[in-house]
Design a protein around this motif. Structure first.
Motif, PDB file in Angstrom:
ATOM      1  N   LYS A  59      53.014  47.835  42.856  1.00  0.00           N
ATOM      2  CA  LYS A  59      51.699  47.403  43.333  1.00  0.00           C
ATOM      3  C   LYS A  59      51.454  45.944  42.955  1.00  0.00           C
ATOM      4  O   LYS A  59      51.571  45.579  41.783  1.00  0.00           O
ATOM      5  N   PRO A  60      51.118  45.082  43.934  1.00  0.00           N
ATOM      6  CA  PRO A  60      50.878  43.659  43.627  1.00  0.00           C
ATOM      7  C   PRO A  60      49.767  43.472  42.595  1.00  0.00           C
ATOM      8  O   PRO A  60      48.754  44.178  42.617  1.00  0.00           O
ATOM      9  N   ILE A  61      49.984  42.520  41.703  1.00  0.00           N
ATOM     10  CA  ILE A  61      48.998  42.191  40.674  1.00  0.00           C
ATOM     11  C   ILE A  61      48.144  41.025  41.169  1.00  0.00           C
ATOM     12  O   ILE A  61      48.670  39.985  41.572  1.00  0.00           O
ATOM     13  N   GLU A  62      46.855  41.198  41.125  1.00  0.00           N
ATOM     14  CA  GLU A  62      45.943  40.157  41.586  1.00  0.00           C
ATOM     15  C   GLU A  62      45.622  39.195  40.447  1.00  0.00           C
ATOM     16  O   GLU A  62      45.275  39.616  39.342  1.00  0.00           O
ATOM     17  N   ILE A  63      45.773  37.893  40.710  1.00  0.00           N
ATOM     18  CA  ILE A  63      45.439  36.866  39.734  1.00  0.00           C
ATOM     19  C   ILE A  63      44.475  35.887  40.389  1.00  0.00           C
ATOM     20  O   ILE A  63      44.807  35.272  41.398  1.00  0.00           O
ATOM     21  N   ASN A  64      43.291  35.774  39.824  1.00  0.00           N
ATOM     22  CA  ASN A  64      42.251  34.893  40.374  1.00  0.00           C
ATOM     23  C   ASN A  64      42.000  35.185  41.855  1.00  0.00           C
ATOM     24  O   ASN A  64      41.843  34.269  42.674  1.00  0.00           O
ATOM     25  N   GLY A  65      41.993  36.470  42.198  1.00  0.00           N
ATOM     26  CA  GLY A  65      41.691  36.872  43.562  1.00  0.00           C
ATOM     27  C   GLY A  65      42.845  36.738  44.539  1.00  0.00           C
ATOM     28  O   GLY A  65      42.667  36.957  45.737  1.00  0.00           O
ATOM     29  N   LYS A  66      44.048  36.404  44.048  1.00  0.00           N
ATOM     30  CA  LYS A  66      45.196  36.204  44.930  1.00  0.00           C
ATOM     31  C   LYS A  66      46.331  37.161  44.569  1.00  0.00           C
ATOM     32  O   LYS A  66      46.546  37.462  43.397  1.00  0.00           O
ATOM     33  N   ASN A  67      47.073  37.574  45.598  1.00  0.00           N
ATOM     34  CA  ASN A  67      48.231  38.459  45.396  1.00  0.00           C
ATOM     35  C   ASN A  67      49.554  37.704  45.318  1.00  0.00           C
ATOM     36  O   ASN A  67      50.608  38.310  45.130  1.00  0.00           O
ATOM     37  N   SER A  68      49.525  36.390  45.526  1.00  0.00           N
ATOM     38  CA  SER A  68      50.725  35.557  45.378  1.00  0.00           C
ATOM     39  C   SER A  68      50.290  34.217  44.815  1.00  0.00           C
ATOM     40  O   SER A  68      49.151  33.785  45.013  1.00  0.00           O
ATOM     41  N   TYR A  69      51.216  33.512  44.143  1.00  0.00           N
ATOM     42  CA  TYR A  69      50.796  32.364  43.352  1.00  0.00           C
ATOM     43  C   TYR A  69      51.976  31.420  43.119  1.00  0.00           C
ATOM     44  O   TYR A  69      53.142  31.813  43.198  1.00  0.00           O
ATOM     45  N   THR A  70      51.659  30.181  42.798  1.00  0.00           N
ATOM     46  CA  THR A  70      52.654  29.170  42.477  1.00  0.00           C
ATOM     47  C   THR A  70      52.088  28.252  41.403  1.00  0.00           C
ATOM     48  O   THR A  70      50.933  28.406  40.989  1.00  0.00           O
ATOM     49  N   ASP A  71      52.912  27.297  40.946  1.00  0.00           N
ATOM     50  CA  ASP A  71      52.551  26.433  39.818  1.00  0.00           C
ATOM     51  C   ASP A  71      52.297  27.295  38.578  1.00  0.00           C
ATOM     52  O   ASP A  71      53.044  28.208  38.299  1.00  0.00           O
ATOM     53  N   LYS A  72      51.210  27.056  37.863  1.00  0.00           N
ATOM     54  CA  LYS A  72      50.920  27.784  36.626  1.00  0.00           C
ATOM     55  C   LYS A  72      50.453  29.202  36.943  1.00  0.00           C
ATOM     56  O   LYS A  72      49.549  29.404  37.753  1.00  0.00           O
ATOM     57  N   ILE A  73      51.086  30.190  36.299  1.00  0.00           N
ATOM     58  CA  ILE A  73      50.782  31.598  36.546  1.00  0.00           C
ATOM     59  C   ILE A  73      50.484  32.268  35.202  1.00  0.00           C
ATOM     60  O   ILE A  73      51.377  32.416  34.365  1.00  0.00           O
ATOM     61  N   GLU A  74      49.230  32.661  35.000  1.00  0.00           N
ATOM     62  CA  GLU A  74      48.858  33.282  33.733  1.00  0.00           C
ATOM     63  C   GLU A  74      47.911  34.452  33.980  1.00  0.00           C
ATOM     64  O   GLU A  74      46.977  34.345  34.775  1.00  0.00           O
ATOM     65  N   THR A  75      48.151  35.567  33.307  1.00  0.00           N
ATOM     66  CA  THR A  75      47.265  36.719  33.389  1.00  0.00           C
ATOM     67  C   THR A  75      47.554  37.658  32.222  1.00  0.00           C
ATOM     68  O   THR A  75      48.550  37.504  31.512  1.00  0.00           O
ATOM     69  N   GLN A  76      46.682  38.641  32.051  1.00  0.00           N
ATOM     70  CA  GLN A  76      46.872  39.660  31.019  1.00  0.00           C
ATOM     71  C   GLN A  76      46.745  41.031  31.668  1.00  0.00           C
ATOM     72  O   GLN A  76      45.789  41.297  32.398  1.00  0.00           O
ATOM     73  N   LEU A  77      47.716  41.902  31.409  1.00  0.00           N
ATOM     74  CA  LEU A  77      47.686  43.273  31.905  1.00  0.00           C
ATOM     75  C   LEU A  77      47.388  44.207  30.744  1.00  0.00           C
ATOM     76  O   LEU A  77      47.933  44.050  29.658  1.00  0.00           O
ATOM     77  N   MET A  78      46.516  45.190  30.987  1.00  0.00           N
ATOM     78  CA  MET A  78      46.216  46.210  29.979  1.00  0.00           C
ATOM     79  C   MET A  78      46.251  47.575  30.670  1.00  0.00           C
ATOM     80  O   MET A  78      45.584  47.768  31.694  1.00  0.00           O
ATOM     81  N   PHE A  79      47.066  48.491  30.137  1.00  0.00           N
ATOM     82  CA  PHE A  79      47.176  49.810  30.722  1.00  0.00           C
ATOM     83  C   PHE A  79      47.631  50.796  29.656  1.00  0.00           C
ATOM     84  O   PHE A  79      48.063  50.403  28.559  1.00  0.00           O
ATOM     85  N   VAL A  80      47.498  52.090  29.963  1.00  0.00           N
ATOM     86  CA  VAL A  80      47.843  53.146  29.008  1.00  0.00           C
ATOM     87  C   VAL A  80      49.191  53.747  29.375  1.00  0.00           C
ATOM     88  O   VAL A  80      49.459  54.035  30.545  1.00  0.00           O
ATOM     89  N   LEU A  81      50.033  53.905  28.368  1.00  0.00           N
ATOM     90  CA  LEU A  81      51.351  54.514  28.552  1.00  0.00           C
ATOM     91  C   LEU A  81      51.381  55.883  27.901  1.00  0.00           C
ATOM     92  O   LEU A  81      51.052  56.027  26.717  1.00  0.00           O
ATOM     93  N   ASP A  82      51.748  56.913  28.664  1.00  0.00           N
ATOM     94  CA  ASP A  82      51.970  58.248  28.099  1.00  0.00           C
ATOM     95  C   ASP A  82      53.377  58.325  27.526  1.00  0.00           C
ATOM     96  O   ASP A  82      54.284  57.623  27.977  1.00  0.00           O
ATOM     97  N   GLU A  83      53.559  59.161  26.533  1.00  0.00           N
ATOM     98  CA  GLU A  83      54.895  59.380  25.979  1.00  0.00           C
ATOM     99  C   GLU A  83      55.814  59.902  27.089  1.00  0.00           C
ATOM    100  O   GLU A  83      55.454  60.817  27.833  1.00  0.00           O
ATOM    101  N   GLY A  84      56.972  59.272  27.236  1.00  0.00           N
ATOM    102  CA  GLY A  84      57.906  59.638  28.290  1.00  0.00           C
ATOM    103  C   GLY A  84      57.708  58.880  29.583  1.00  0.00           C
ATOM    104  O   GLY A  84      58.522  58.986  30.504  1.00  0.00           O
TER     105      GLY A  84
END
Length: 246
Positions: A52-77
């Protein structure tokens, strides 16, 4: 007696229901955090988490400086995949497999994407005062053609007359060295980087001196060293300067 038996059955039924609920919802989990710092030029990239594409500053594609933070929950396994793609061609450039057991290894993901080269590191142009020259190095494909198993090499930067300008104890595959600075002396005279086994004056492989000719620009020089094949012979080149893109 019937009332007591009914209460016991109710208690057993309630206990079984409660345990099954706990088994469903009390799964071992970890909160994963991925801090992404990247750069791409001229290619436009897309980051995808599990396709699934990650949105950064409202965009699904990017160039030059690319910075973001992802936070999600991981189940065991559970296994999640973070991918970096060329947005135009759809080609996957890099993949990071994140699991319940290794998510700490991917807390910080850095990359630098240029035509023909992808570095899994972040590049910051060093501050170099007016009238000075600064060099730093990285050697991502060390051993690709030479066959060496070393993870890093020692570099000695010299003028044509042999005068030592700077020494780099360990030029590695993953990160740029610290910057070394000296006084600028010429717009035309090249400088040379000789490469040795760490802590020695022996070439990092073979017996002949391994010498890389470099162009020095006043200010910062961030050189990517590369082993290449030329006319059936492997050589080391230093003709990519990341500072030109920053």
């Amino acid at each position: 007696m019937k009332k007591i038996i009914a209460m016991i059955l109710f208690a057993i039924l309630f206990s079984c229901t409660d345990n099954s609920t706990m088994e469903r919802f009390d799964k071992a989990q970890q909160a994963a955090e991925v801090n992404i710092k990247g750069y791409s030029k001229p290619d436009v990239l897309q980051l995808r988490l599990n396709g699934k594409p990650i949105e950064i500053n409202g965009k699904n594609s990017y160039t030059d400086k690319i910075e973001t933070q992802l936070m999600f929950v991981l189940d065991e396994g559970e296994t999640d995949e973070l991918g970096i793609y060329n947005n135009e061609t759809g080609t996957q450039i890099a993949k990071y497999t994140i699991t319940y057991n290794n998510f700490e290894d991917y807390k910080n993901v850095s990359f630098f994407n240029l035509p023909g080269i992808f570095l899994q590191t972040y590049a910051i142009k060093p501050q170099v005062n007016l009238g000075k020259v600064g060099f730093e190095f990285i050697f991502p494909n060390l051993g690709e053609f030479s066959g060496t198993s070393l993870d890093g090499v020692k570099g000695v930067l010299k003028r044509e007359n042999g005068l030592v300008l700077a020494e780099f104890d360990n030029i590695g595959k993953k990160d740029f060295t610290s910057v070394k600075i000296y006084n600028f002396f010429s717009t035309t005279a090249p400088v040379y980087l000789e490469l040795y086994k760490p802590g020695t004056t022996e070439p990092y492989t073979g017996s002949n001196t391994i010498k890389v000719t470099l162009k020095q620009d006043i200010g910062a020089n961030m050189i990517v060293l590369q082993e290449k094949m030329e006319n059936g012979v492997w050589v080391v080149k230093g003709d990519i300067d990341i500072a030109d893109y920053l």
